[in-house]
Design a protein around this motif. Structure first.
Motif, PDB file in Angstrom:
ATOM      1  N   LEU A   1     -36.171 -29.665  39.488  1.00  0.00           N
ATOM      2  CA  LEU A   1     -34.818 -29.312  39.893  1.00  0.00           C
ATOM      3  C   LEU A   1     -34.819 -29.350  41.419  1.00  0.00           C
ATOM      4  CD1 LEU A   1     -33.951 -26.168  37.733  1.00  0.00           C
ATOM      5  CD2 LEU A   1     -33.291 -28.533  37.324  1.00  0.00           C
ATOM      6  N   ILE A   2     -33.947 -30.137  41.988  1.00  0.00           N
ATOM      7  CA  ILE A   2     -33.805 -30.208  43.433  1.00  0.00           C
ATOM      8  C   ILE A   2     -32.579 -29.382  43.789  1.00  0.00           C
ATOM      9  CG2 ILE A   2     -33.641 -31.727  45.436  1.00  0.00           C
ATOM     10  CD1 ILE A   2     -36.090 -32.238  43.503  1.00  0.00           C
ATOM     11  N   TYR A   3     -32.787 -28.345  44.568  1.00  0.00           N
ATOM     12  CA  TYR A   3     -31.673 -27.479  44.939  1.00  0.00           C
ATOM     13  C   TYR A   3     -30.875 -28.120  46.057  1.00  0.00           C
ATOM     14  CZ  TYR A   3     -34.563 -24.232  42.342  1.00  0.00           C
ATOM     15  OH  TYR A   3     -35.330 -23.648  41.375  1.00  0.00           O
ATOM     16  N   LEU A   4     -29.572 -28.066  45.911  1.00  0.00           N
ATOM     17  CA  LEU A   4     -28.644 -28.592  46.901  1.00  0.00           C
ATOM     18  C   LEU A   4     -27.814 -27.426  47.442  1.00  0.00           C
ATOM     19  CD1 LEU A   4     -27.417 -31.661  44.809  1.00  0.00           C
ATOM     20  CD2 LEU A   4     -29.144 -31.671  46.597  1.00  0.00           C
ATOM     21  N   PRO A   5     -27.204 -27.592  48.607  1.00  0.00           N
ATOM     22  CA  PRO A   5     -26.322 -26.531  49.103  1.00  0.00           C
ATOM     23  C   PRO A   5     -25.224 -26.207  48.091  1.00  0.00           C
ATOM     24  CG  PRO A   5     -26.777 -28.132  50.826  1.00  0.00           C
ATOM     25  CD  PRO A   5     -27.341 -28.697  49.546  1.00  0.00           C
ATOM     26  N   ASP A   6     -24.644 -25.041  48.230  1.00  0.00           N
ATOM     27  CA  ASP A   6     -23.579 -24.552  47.339  1.00  0.00           C
ATOM     28  C   ASP A   6     -24.077 -24.325  45.919  1.00  0.00           C
ATOM     29  OD1 ASP A   6     -21.772 -24.666  49.469  1.00  0.00           O
ATOM     30  OD2 ASP A   6     -21.252 -26.751  49.022  1.00  0.00           O
ATOM     31  N   ASP A   7     -25.356 -23.980  45.787  1.00  0.00           N
ATOM     32  CA  ASP A   7     -25.966 -23.645  44.489  1.00  0.00           C
ATOM     33  C   ASP A   7     -25.894 -24.777  43.468  1.00  0.00           C
ATOM     34  OD1 ASP A   7     -26.736 -21.089  45.326  1.00  0.00           O
ATOM     35  OD2 ASP A   7     -24.754 -20.279  44.851  1.00  0.00           O
TER      36      ASP A   7
ATOM     37  N   SER B   1     -33.234 -33.820  52.190  1.00  0.00           N
ATOM     38  CA  SER B   1     -33.978 -33.068  53.195  1.00  0.00           C
ATOM     39  C   SER B   1     -33.161 -32.934  54.478  1.00  0.00           C
ATOM     40  CB  SER B   1     -35.316 -33.757  53.479  1.00  0.00           C
ATOM     41  OG  SER B   1     -36.039 -33.059  54.467  1.00  0.00           O
ATOM     42  N   TYR B   2     -32.495 -34.002  54.883  1.00  0.00           N
ATOM     43  CA  TYR B   2     -31.649 -33.972  56.074  1.00  0.00           C
ATOM     44  C   TYR B   2     -30.481 -33.000  55.892  1.00  0.00           C
ATOM     45  CZ  TYR B   2     -28.486 -35.442  59.771  1.00  0.00           C
ATOM     46  OH  TYR B   2     -27.646 -35.439  60.855  1.00  0.00           O
ATOM     47  N   VAL B   3     -29.887 -33.006  54.708  1.00  0.00           N
ATOM     48  CA  VAL B   3     -28.788 -32.077  54.428  1.00  0.00           C
ATOM     49  C   VAL B   3     -29.279 -30.639  54.566  1.00  0.00           C
ATOM     50  CG1 VAL B   3     -27.280 -31.203  52.581  1.00  0.00           C
ATOM     51  CG2 VAL B   3     -27.440 -33.659  53.001  1.00  0.00           C
TER      52      VAL B   3
ATOM     53  N   GLU C   1     -28.037 -27.689  57.081  1.00  0.00           N
ATOM     54  CA  GLU C   1     -27.639 -26.371  56.588  1.00  0.00           C
ATOM     55  C   GLU C   1     -28.397 -25.263  57.327  1.00  0.00           C
ATOM     56  OE1 GLU C   1     -25.379 -25.140  54.141  1.00  0.00           O
ATOM     57  OE2 GLU C   1     -24.557 -27.140  54.461  1.00  0.00           O
ATOM     58  N   GLU C   2     -29.707 -25.469  57.531  1.00  0.00           N
ATOM     59  CA  GLU C   2     -30.514 -24.474  58.231  1.00  0.00           C
ATOM     60  C   GLU C   2     -30.089 -24.354  59.690  1.00  0.00           C
ATOM     61  OE1 GLU C   2     -34.483 -25.803  57.301  1.00  0.00           O
ATOM     62  OE2 GLU C   2     -34.245 -25.251  55.193  1.00  0.00           O
ATOM     63  N   GLN C   3     -29.764 -25.480  60.333  1.00  0.00           N
ATOM     64  CA  GLN C   3     -29.273 -25.437  61.715  1.00  0.00           C
ATOM     65  C   GLN C   3     -27.945 -24.681  61.787  1.00  0.00           C
ATOM     66  OE1 GLN C   3     -29.086 -29.464  63.139  1.00  0.00           O
ATOM     67  NE2 GLN C   3     -31.163 -29.394  63.954  1.00  0.00           N
ATOM     68  N   LYS C   4     -27.087 -24.951  60.840  1.00  0.00           N
ATOM     69  CA  LYS C   4     -25.787 -24.268  60.802  1.00  0.00           C
ATOM     70  C   LYS C   4     -25.984 -22.763  60.657  1.00  0.00           C
ATOM     71  CE  LYS C   4     -22.666 -24.516  57.304  1.00  0.00           C
ATOM     72  NZ  LYS C   4     -21.827 -25.188  56.310  1.00  0.00           N
ATOM     73  N   ALA C   5     -26.903 -22.352  59.786  1.00  0.00           N
ATOM     74  CA  ALA C   5     -27.180 -20.929  59.592  1.00  0.00           C
ATOM     75  C   ALA C   5     -27.748 -20.312  60.874  1.00  0.00           C
ATOM     76  CB  ALA C   5     -28.147 -20.729  58.428  1.00  0.00           C
TER      77      ALA C   5
ATOM     78  N   HIS D   1     -36.577 -25.536  48.146  1.00  0.00           N
ATOM     79  CA  HIS D   1     -35.748 -26.726  47.965  1.00  0.00           C
ATOM     80  C   HIS D   1     -35.881 -27.343  46.572  1.00  0.00           C
ATOM     81  CE1 HIS D   1     -36.623 -26.769  52.439  1.00  0.00           C
ATOM     82  NE2 HIS D   1     -35.333 -26.519  52.353  1.00  0.00           N
ATOM     83  N   PHE D   2     -36.947 -27.011  45.862  1.00  0.00           N
ATOM     84  CA  PHE D   2     -37.123 -27.556  44.514  1.00  0.00           C
ATOM     85  C   PHE D   2     -38.019 -26.654  43.685  1.00  0.00           C
ATOM     86  CE2 PHE D   2     -40.857 -29.352  46.629  1.00  0.00           C
ATOM     87  CZ  PHE D   2     -41.853 -29.320  45.651  1.00  0.00           C
ATOM     88  N   SER D   3     -37.921 -26.836  42.381  1.00  0.00           N
ATOM     89  CA  SER D   3     -38.844 -26.179  41.455  1.00  0.00           C
ATOM     90  C   SER D   3     -39.277 -27.212  40.424  1.00  0.00           C
ATOM     91  CB  SER D   3     -38.187 -24.969  40.781  1.00  0.00           C
ATOM     92  OG  SER D   3     -37.107 -25.380  39.976  1.00  0.00           O
ATOM     93  N   LYS D   4     -40.434 -26.970  39.852  1.00  0.00           N
ATOM     94  CA  LYS D   4     -40.918 -27.900  38.830  1.00  0.00           C
ATOM     95  C   LYS D   4     -41.065 -27.188  37.496  1.00  0.00           C
ATOM     96  CE  LYS D   4     -45.714 -27.371  40.320  1.00  0.00           C
ATOM     97  NZ  LYS D   4     -46.893 -28.042  40.768  1.00  0.00           N
ATOM     98  N   GLN D   5     -40.815 -27.938  36.458  1.00  0.00           N
ATOM     99  CA  GLN D   5     -40.965 -27.467  35.085  1.00  0.00           C
ATOM    100  C   GLN D   5     -40.193 -26.172  34.820  1.00  0.00           C
ATOM    101  OE1 GLN D   5     -42.795 -29.121  32.580  1.00  0.00           O
ATOM    102  NE2 GLN D   5     -42.941 -30.782  34.039  1.00  0.00           N
ATOM    103  N   SER D   6     -38.990 -26.053  35.378  1.00  0.00           N
ATOM    104  CA  SER D   6     -38.147 -24.879  35.117  1.00  0.00           C
ATOM    105  C   SER D   6     -37.652 -24.922  33.680  1.00  0.00           C
ATOM    106  CB  SER D   6     -36.949 -24.864  36.062  1.00  0.00           C
ATOM    107  OG  SER D   6     -37.381 -24.740  37.386  1.00  0.00           O
ATOM    108  N   THR D   7     -37.713 -23.795  33.015  1.00  0.00           N
ATOM    109  CA  THR D   7     -37.317 -23.715  31.611  1.00  0.00           C
ATOM    110  C   THR D   7     -35.902 -23.155  31.506  1.00  0.00           C
ATOM    111  OG1 THR D   7     -39.613 -23.348  30.997  1.00  0.00           O
ATOM    112  CG2 THR D   7     -37.951 -22.756  29.379  1.00  0.00           C
TER     113      THR D   7
END
Length: 192
Positions: free
Chosen positions: A46-52, A157-159, A163-167, A26-32
């Motif tokens: 970087l907080i990853y959201l659905p749809d990339d 987190s709820y989103v 998404e995981e439930q939908k999958a 769901h997230f990464s830290k210090q991405s270059t």
């Protein structure tokens, strides 16, 4: 400054984990990342959201003037240090805006979250807070404190949970369909 910055990043990472987000998923830290000119950028998270899509959060600990303000007893000195604190926050806003993370990460929202981990320093801005928030928004930066970032990240987190439930529902439907077809074939063969 480095120790304060590291502490702010640590606080944000703890919040990310507390709301149920997982590093690497769901997230990464210090991405270059490099821009088109080859300049190197490294947002805190970087907080990853659905749809990339991604949401960028950068922690900014601005407590030097705030700390001096808390030590003052004279009202005039307190206000002078409050203005210095607001000036420091404004400088962080401008610096973050110049990085233009939204442009760097094409699928990110148009703004970057500037996380102020010391809630008391956020509140100590007093009458300067609203003008700073307006200044930040004009520069595609959204000021967030601990309480507001928690609310934002819980929503994310709820989103992800949805998404995981939908999958999972999709997988169950696919398996049910395969099972139905196998049973239908079996009954067809059994009926002959």
């Amino acid at each position: 400054s480095k120790i304060q910055g590291d502490w702010g990043e640590y606080q944000l990472e703890r919040i990310l984990e507390q709301v149920g987000l997982v590093e690497g998923i769901h997230f990464s830290k210090q991405s270059t990342q490099r821009d088109e000119a080859g300049r190197l950028f490294r947002p805190d998270f970087l907080i990853y959201l659905p749809d990339d899509k991604v949401l960028i959060i950068d922690s900014k600990v601005s407590i030097t003037a705030y700390d001096r303000m808390t030590q003052c007893e004279d009202t005039a000195e307190i206000e002078r240090e409050r203005r210095a604190h607001a000036t420091s926050v404004s400088a962080h806003i401008k610096g973050l805006s110049k990085k233009d993370y939204a442009q760097l990460y094409g699928k990110s929202p148009d703004y970057t979250l500037m996380f102020m981990p010391v809630e008391a320093s956020w509140m100590a801005l007093g009458e300067h807070l609203l003008p700073l928030q307006e200044e930040a928004l004009k520069q595609n930066v959204l000021l967030v404190s601990t309480s507001t970032v928690i609310a934002t990240l819980r929503t994310i987190s709820y989103v992800w949970q949805q998404e995981e439930q939908k999958a999972n529902i999709q997988k169950i439907a696919e398996r049910g369909s395969k099972l139905y077809h196998q049973i239908a074939l079996f009954l067809e063969e059994f009926g002959k």
